[in-house]
Design an enzyme around this catalytic site. Structure first.
Site, short mmCIF file in Angstrom:
data_model
loop_
_atom_site.label_atom_id
_atom_site.label_comp_id
_atom_site.label_asym_id
_atom_site.label_seq_id
_atom_site.Cartn_x
_atom_site.Cartn_y
_atom_site.Cartn_z
N SER A 149 0.66 -1.17 0.06
CA SER A 149 0.17 0.35 -0.16
C SER A 149 0.53 1.03 0.00
O SER A 149 -0.15 2.36 -0.49
CB SER A 149 -0.92 -0.13 1.23
OG SER A 149 -0.22 -0.05 2.61
N HIS A 154 9.83 -2.00 2.25
CA HIS A 154 10.26 -1.40 3.82
C HIS A 154 9.25 -2.98 4.05
O HIS A 154 8.79 -4.04 3.28
CB HIS A 154 8.80 -0.94 4.18
CG HIS A 154 7.26 -1.19 3.85
ND1 HIS A 154 6.81 -0.39 2.39
CD2 HIS A 154 6.39 -1.56 4.55
CE1 HIS A 154 5.41 -0.80 2.60
NE2 HIS A 154 5.41 -1.54 3.47
#
Length: 168
Positions: A149, A154
């Protein structure tokens, strides 16, 4: 912002089965926000489906890196940052982000090998420092179908409880 507004509208209409709202010209039902199975975390799937994979706007992670958005930062060096996730999916849920903006793991290049290895070592050291000696999970989402998203690479560190298998 539109996704947040849609989520709020869907929360209001949650008692009505099949209730829908309009989001960017599309009809969206509560079951779509929750995910097909209705399990928790479906909102992350919804966010991933609405996320823009590129663009000129800074991501929330780039704004955390430049300190224009506060975060509970546990570790920082010249290459990366580790902070607590604001919507934890486990008792311990941390994010490891590179300062170099790589949108997706699938877009990492040969020159990113050292940085990627550094991210994994920092994740392991941080997990140990957070008391996750009995185990934890590292997750990297890639693209819409991978439920990414935020298009800034990450690593999720998840732990502090028995994690289930298969994960999704």
């Amino acid at each position: 912002m539109a996704a947040v507004i849609a989520w709020a509208a869907l929360r209001v209409t949650r008692r009505v089965t099949g209730a829908a709202v309009r989001l960017q010209g599309q009809s969206v039902t509560l079951s779509q926000v929750r995910g097909v199975s209705g399990v928790p975390g479906g909102d992350e799937v919804f966010k991933a489906q609405q996320a823009a994979p590129g663009g000129a706007a800074p991501t929330i992670f780039s704004r955390i890196i430049d300190k224009s958005i506060p975060a509970d930062i546990l570790y920082e060096d010249q290459q990366c940052l580790v902070f607590r996730d604001v919507a934890p999916q486990a008792p311990v849920h941390l994010l490891v982000i590179p300062k170099k903006p790589i949108p997706r793991i699938s877009q990492a290049e040969e020159q990113d090998k050292q940085l990627l290895g550094h991210l994994l070592l920092v994740a392991a050291q941080t997990a140990k420092a957070e008391g996750l000696g009995d185990g934890y999970r590292l997750v990297i989402n890639d693209g819409k179908l991978g439920a990414q998203s935020v298009y800034h690479l990450h690593l999720h560190i998840l732990g502090g409880r028995q994690l289930q298998w298969p994960p999704g």
